[in-house]
Design an enzyme around this catalytic site. Structure first.
Site, PDB file in Angstrom:
ATOM      1  CG  HIS A 297      -1.990  -0.999   1.209  1.00 41.32           C
ATOM      2  ND1 HIS A 297      -3.230  -0.815   0.658  1.00 41.32           N
ATOM      3  CD2 HIS A 297      -1.981  -2.262   1.682  1.00 41.32           C
ATOM      4  CE1 HIS A 297      -3.945  -1.915   0.795  1.00 41.32           C
ATOM      5  NE2 HIS A 297      -3.210  -2.811   1.419  1.00 41.32           N
ATOM      6  CE  LYS A 484      -6.198  13.872   0.272  1.00 45.09           C
ATOM      7  NZ  LYS A 484      -6.440  12.618  -0.430  1.00 45.09           N
ATOM      8  NE  ARG A 485      -3.070   7.527   6.137  1.00 45.67           N
ATOM      9  CZ  ARG A 485      -1.904   7.073   5.666  1.00 45.67           C
ATOM     10  NH1 ARG A 485      -0.888   6.867   6.494  1.00 45.67           N
ATOM     11  NH2 ARG A 485      -1.734   6.825   4.386  1.00 45.67           N
ATOM     12  CE  LYS A 490      -2.346  10.481   2.922  1.00 47.50           C
ATOM     13  NZ  LYS A 490      -3.051   9.706   1.875  1.00 47.50           N
ATOM     14  CB  THR A 592     -10.092   4.789  -1.129  1.00 46.25           C
ATOM     15  OG1 THR A 592      -9.581   5.118   0.172  1.00 46.25           O
ATOM     16  CG2 THR A 592      -9.409   3.543  -1.637  1.00 46.25           C
ATOM     17  CE  LYS A 596     -13.826   5.983   0.886  1.00 50.50           C
ATOM     18  NZ  LYS A 596     -12.839   6.006   1.984  1.00 50.50           N
TER      19      LYS A 596
HETATM   20  C1  26Q Z   1       4.805   0.988   9.032  1.00 50.94           C
HETATM   21  C2  26Q Z   1       5.879   0.721   9.853  1.00 50.94           C
HETATM   22  C3  26Q Z   1       5.750   0.828  11.205  1.00 50.94           C
HETATM   23  C4  26Q Z   1       4.543   1.215  11.740  1.00 50.94           C
HETATM   24  C5  26Q Z   1       3.469   1.485  10.930  1.00 50.94           C
HETATM   25  C6  26Q Z   1       3.593   1.375   9.566  1.00 50.94           C
HETATM   26  C7  26Q Z   1       2.444   1.670   8.690  1.00 50.94           C
HETATM   27  C8  26Q Z   1       1.185   1.881   9.209  1.00 50.94           C
HETATM   28  C9  26Q Z   1       0.114   2.178   8.394  1.00 50.94           C
HETATM   29  C10 26Q Z   1       2.598   1.766   7.333  1.00 50.94           C
HETATM   30  C11 26Q Z   1       1.523   2.055   6.519  1.00 50.94           C
HETATM   31  C12 26Q Z   1       0.265   2.274   7.047  1.00 50.94           C
HETATM   32  C13 26Q Z   1      -0.883   2.627   6.237  1.00 50.94           C
HETATM   33  C14 26Q Z   1      -0.831   2.809   4.934  1.00 50.94           C
HETATM   34  C15 26Q Z   1      -1.994   3.238   4.157  1.00 50.94           C
HETATM   35  O1  26Q Z   1      -3.055   3.516   4.685  1.00 50.94           O
HETATM   36  N1  26Q Z   1      -1.836   3.311   2.841  1.00 50.94           N
HETATM   37  C16 26Q Z   1      -2.903   3.748   1.961  1.00 50.94           C
HETATM   38  O2  26Q Z   1      -3.587   2.604   1.504  1.00 50.94           O
HETATM   39  C17 26Q Z   1      -4.717   2.951   0.744  1.00 50.94           C
HETATM   40  C18 26Q Z   1      -5.459   1.685   0.403  1.00 50.94           C
HETATM   41  O3  26Q Z   1      -4.728   0.941  -0.513  1.00 50.94           O
HETATM   42  C19 26Q Z   1      -4.307   3.725  -0.495  1.00 50.94           C
HETATM   43  O4  26Q Z   1      -5.465   4.142  -1.163  1.00 50.94           O
HETATM   44  C20 26Q Z   1      -3.474   4.948  -0.122  1.00 50.94           C
HETATM   45  O5  26Q Z   1      -2.972   5.570  -1.273  1.00 50.94           O
HETATM   46  C21 26Q Z   1      -2.333   4.517   0.786  1.00 50.94           C
HETATM   47  O6  26Q Z   1      -1.624   5.651   1.251  1.00 50.94           O
END
Ligand code: 26Q
Length: 748
Positions: A297, A484-485, A490, A592, A596
């Site tokens: 992701h 968004k986050r 972003k 995503t 929406k």
């Molecule tokens: C990694 C290492 C250590 C701790 C946490 C993490 C971590 C935590 C959450 C790494 C990634 C995430 C979340 C990623 C995420 O939400 N990615 C999003 O995924 C969506 C669904 O596929 C995409 O639409 C977005 O583009 C993408 O940013």
């Protein structure tokens, strides 16, 4: 079933009961009369393992999916109760963004498509923190979602299982949550950790602070906890039904790893087969490879998990041994296959003193997929290029999607009825029919209806913002939204600068005929992400300045809503005109939220990144506002040199906007946030070069696009653009995504 549920609800007496009590009673009436499927007996099933499930509010959605939302509203009305009062029941926020919400959309779609897909996750006691602003700064508060009760889950006491760590045993107790489709109800299984205080910590918080070693170890425990609980369930069930020969395992089970967080499941699977069932190592690896699949992701280096070997050795010695054996096997395999040295080095499971979770996932997965076409291409060409060169058949694309049930039918009943009135209601089950709306794009009456719906949804959004945040939105304004986050890539900061440039142009009189505009932001920053917190404060300062400025405050408004979550999103996506999707090209895997907004009739103002590219392919580039450097240009700039300071120097309006960070226009209370942001743009900071996300490159085109939208808005063409976006959104249904997973990957 429906009759039984409705009768049970009719029998409830609301007299003297609180909202929470009623909520629980009605939910119980549903739960007592439905049957949740937790497994298949004959067919192959797929399991979606995810550290996040961002479900949002379940009450209305479940009634909608059962087809009784209106009936229940009517029953309650007769009893003098408005169904809307349950909006005070807060979301279960067991996720923090796109990845978690995607998991929720996928299991919703699978249930709707009558597919055996079961979610598996963690039942966090506290979900993503609640956000409040104190003097424009983000503050975090615990999200005690269970304080409303948890009527939508069933504790499966009999299916508890012990998870072993080197220093303790932890019990995983499953809670099954119904995921309701038209013809079946699948379980989302969430495991809770029990067995004393230290054990309970494991499922206490979503994303415990990991700035300390202790925090990191806790996160590792969470990942193994979920992995081992899920794999334990799968294997036990398989053995019960098929005996201890594992030859047919992958014919009955497919597992999807939602990013690398649960990748230890594949390793644990090998551990259990080899240690507990005496399956030879090579055979166990082979079966794992037929069973597990991995979705990536993100390509951001800081989000690629690498676990220090010593952590794994300390907490999970058996898993450590398996990882070391896998690493040796990988070396032998690569040598045998004649893999180039450099490729092997990049693909290797062991990386220095750590294990690379992504490399482990690629090694053990049957299929590896990205989440939008461009993202999968980047995986193949960059992040996983060596693996792609050597195992091209592993890589597939499945572009993300969203569920049209929550993201249109539930949140926009008005637009849904307009669609019904044009093409009938079959699209509600077969969303591909939504394309039939394109034929109405020239129909003045339908377009008028569409405008009316948008106006109504804007009014509802305004009411909601006032109720939640105490802010009155400018009436009848264009609504631009970026929700968004909060993350630098972003580029909420770029939107902030664009707004400042527009503000300065309004002040100087350069901008005449500017249509009143509201810029709506919603975002949470990770608690320890200093720059992201600085950006929130900066936008809140801009908001305050503009609101206090009588020259412009009837034309321009900036609102940062607090505690943005799924329920807030349901209001915002329907009442917005312009969806801002402005990530640096190449960095947003898919997005995503963009889908929406599209589905609810917004135009996209954005870069050629993630799913934006496919969105404009479907809806037409001329119906959207695309700007900025594309991936090729970004690569070229990186290679040939990029000098944001030269751009600032030549563009006084941009320079002025950027320098508000340090020229005294705003204050961050002496905390250094704004100076840090300024430095990150002009001199670079941490390990990054100046303006690592190419704001200076894209900002002029961004301002231009926003102003073009502002001009176009008054014309009838603009409504048509919005309408065509809505009518072209069927492809972005998660029904389509899940069908693709089922066909290309899971074979269910
Ligand atoms: C990694 C290492 C250590 C701790 C946490 C993490 C971590 C935590 C959450 C790494 C990634 C995430 C979340 C990623 C995420 O939400 N990615 C999003 O995924 C969506 C669904 O596929 C995409 O639409 C977005 O583009 C993408 O940013």
């Amino acid at each position: 079933m429906k009759e039984k549920i409705l009768n049970a609800i009719k029998a409830i007496d609301p007299q003297g009961k609180t909202v929470v009590q009623l909520y629980n009673e009605i939910s119980d009436a549903v739960m007592k009369n439905i049957e949740i499927k937790t497994c298949e007996t004959q067919n192959k099933a797929a399991y979606y393992l995810s550290i996040e499930f961002l479900i949002g509010r379940m009450f209305y959605n479940n009634l909608l999916e059962l087809g009784i939302l209106e009936d229940v509203a009517n029953i309650l009305r007769e009893k003098g109760v408005s169904i809307q009062m349950f909006e005070e029941i807060e979301d279960a926020a067991l996720g923090n963004g796109g990845l978690g919400r995607l998991a929720a959309c996928f299991i919703d779609s699978a249930a709707g498509l009558n597919l055996p897909l079961y979610g598996m996750g963690i039942r966090y006691k506290y979900g993503l923190f609640k956000q409040r602003f104190e003097d424009g700064f983000q503050e975090e508060f615990p999200d005690d979602w269970q304080s409303f009760g948890d009527p939508w889950s069933i504790r499966k006491e009999g299916e508890r299982r012990v998870i072993r760590f080197a220093d303790m045993d932890v019990t995983a107790v499953p809670y099954d949550v119904p995921i309701i489709g038209k013809d079946r109800i699948n379980a989302l299984r969430l495991y809770q950790a029990e067995g004393g205080k230290k054990a309970e910590q494991i499922s206490e918080y979503l994303y415990p602070a990991d700035d300390t070693e202790e925090g990191k170890l806790l996160r590792l425990r969470q990942e193994y906890f979920l992995s081992a609980a899920a794999v334990g369930d799968l294997i036990e069930r398989y053995v019960r039904e098929n005996g201890k020969g594992f030859a047919a395992f992958s014919k009955k089970n497919a597992v999807q790893l939602n990013d690398t967080h649960p990748v230890l499941a594949a390793v644990e699977f090998i551990r259990v087969l080899t240690h507990e069932y005496s399956v030879p190592f090579a055979k166990a690896v082979m079966i794992a490879r037929e069973t597990f699949n991995y979705t990536n992701h993100t390509i951001l280096p800081e989000a690629l998990e690498c676990w220090p070997k010593k952590y794994i050795q300390a907490l999970l010695p058996d898993i450590y041994d398996i990882l070391v054996k896998l690493d040796s096997k990988q070396r032998r395999d690569c040598r045998k296959a004649g893999v180039e040295k450099a490729d092997y080095a990049a693909m290797r499971i062991v990386q220095g003193t750590t294990f690379s979770m992504a490399n482990t996932a690629v090694f053990l997965a049957n299929k590896v997929n990205g989440v939008a076409r461009i993202h999968t291409e980047i995986l193949k060409e960059s992040l996983f290029a060596p693996a792609y060169r050597n195992m091209p058949e592993k890589f597939v694309n499945v572009t993300n999607g969203i569920t049209q049930r929550r993201w249109l039918q539930l949140c926009n009943a008005e637009l849904s009825s307009l669609i019904d009135s044009c093409i009938g209601s079959k699209w509600r089950e077969d969303v591909s029919l939504l394309g039939g709306m394109k034929e109405f794009a020239q129909d003045e009456k339908v377009l008028d209806g569409f405008v009316k719906v948008k106006r109504e949804k804007k009014a509802q959004l305004a009411q909601y913002v006032q109720a939640k945040d105490g802010i009155v939105l400018l009436p009848n304004a264009i609504v631009y939204a970026q929700v968004k986050r909060l993350h630098e890539y972003k580029r909420q900061l770029m939107t902030a600068f664009a707004i400042l440039e527009i503000y300065h142009k309004l002040k100087s009189g350069e901008l005449k005929d500017f249509y009143p505009s509201v810029f709506l932001f919603g975002a949470k920053s990770a608690p320890a992400y200093f720059r992201a917190k600085g950006i929130i404060k900066f936008i809140n300062e801009i908001s305050k300045m503009i609101a206090a400025d009588g020259d412009v405050n009837q034309k321009l408004q900036v609102v940062f809503v607090s505690n943005y979550n799924v329920s807030y999103a349901e209001k915002i996506v329907t009442g917005t005109d312009v969806s801002l999707q402005v990530s640096t090209a190449g960095l947003e895997a898919s997005g995503t939220g963009n889908m929406k907004f599209m589905l609810n009739g917004s135009v996209t103002c954005g870069t050629m990144d993630g799913a934006n590219i496919e969105i404009v392919e479907h809806a037409g580039r001329s119906n959207n506002y695309i700007f900025g450097a594309e991936v090729d240009e970004i690569s070229r700039l990186k290679a040939e040199g990029y000098d944001p300071n030269a751009i600032f120097a030549k563009d006084p309006q941009m320079k002025r906007a950027v320098e508000t960070l340090i020229d005294g226009t705003f204050t961050d209370g002496g905390k250094g946030y704004f100076q840090e942001l300024y430095n990150s743009l002009t001199v670079g900071a941490s390990w990054h070069k100046p303006d690592h996300y190419f704001i200076a490159r894209d900002l002029p085109e961004y301002v231009d696009a926003l102003l073009r939208i502002n001009k176009d808005y008054a014309s009838s063409d603009f409504v048509k653009k919005q309408f065509i976006n809505m009518a072209s959104a069927a492809y972005f249904s998660s029904d389509r995504s899940v069908s693709e997973y089922a066909e290309k990957i899971w074979k269910i």
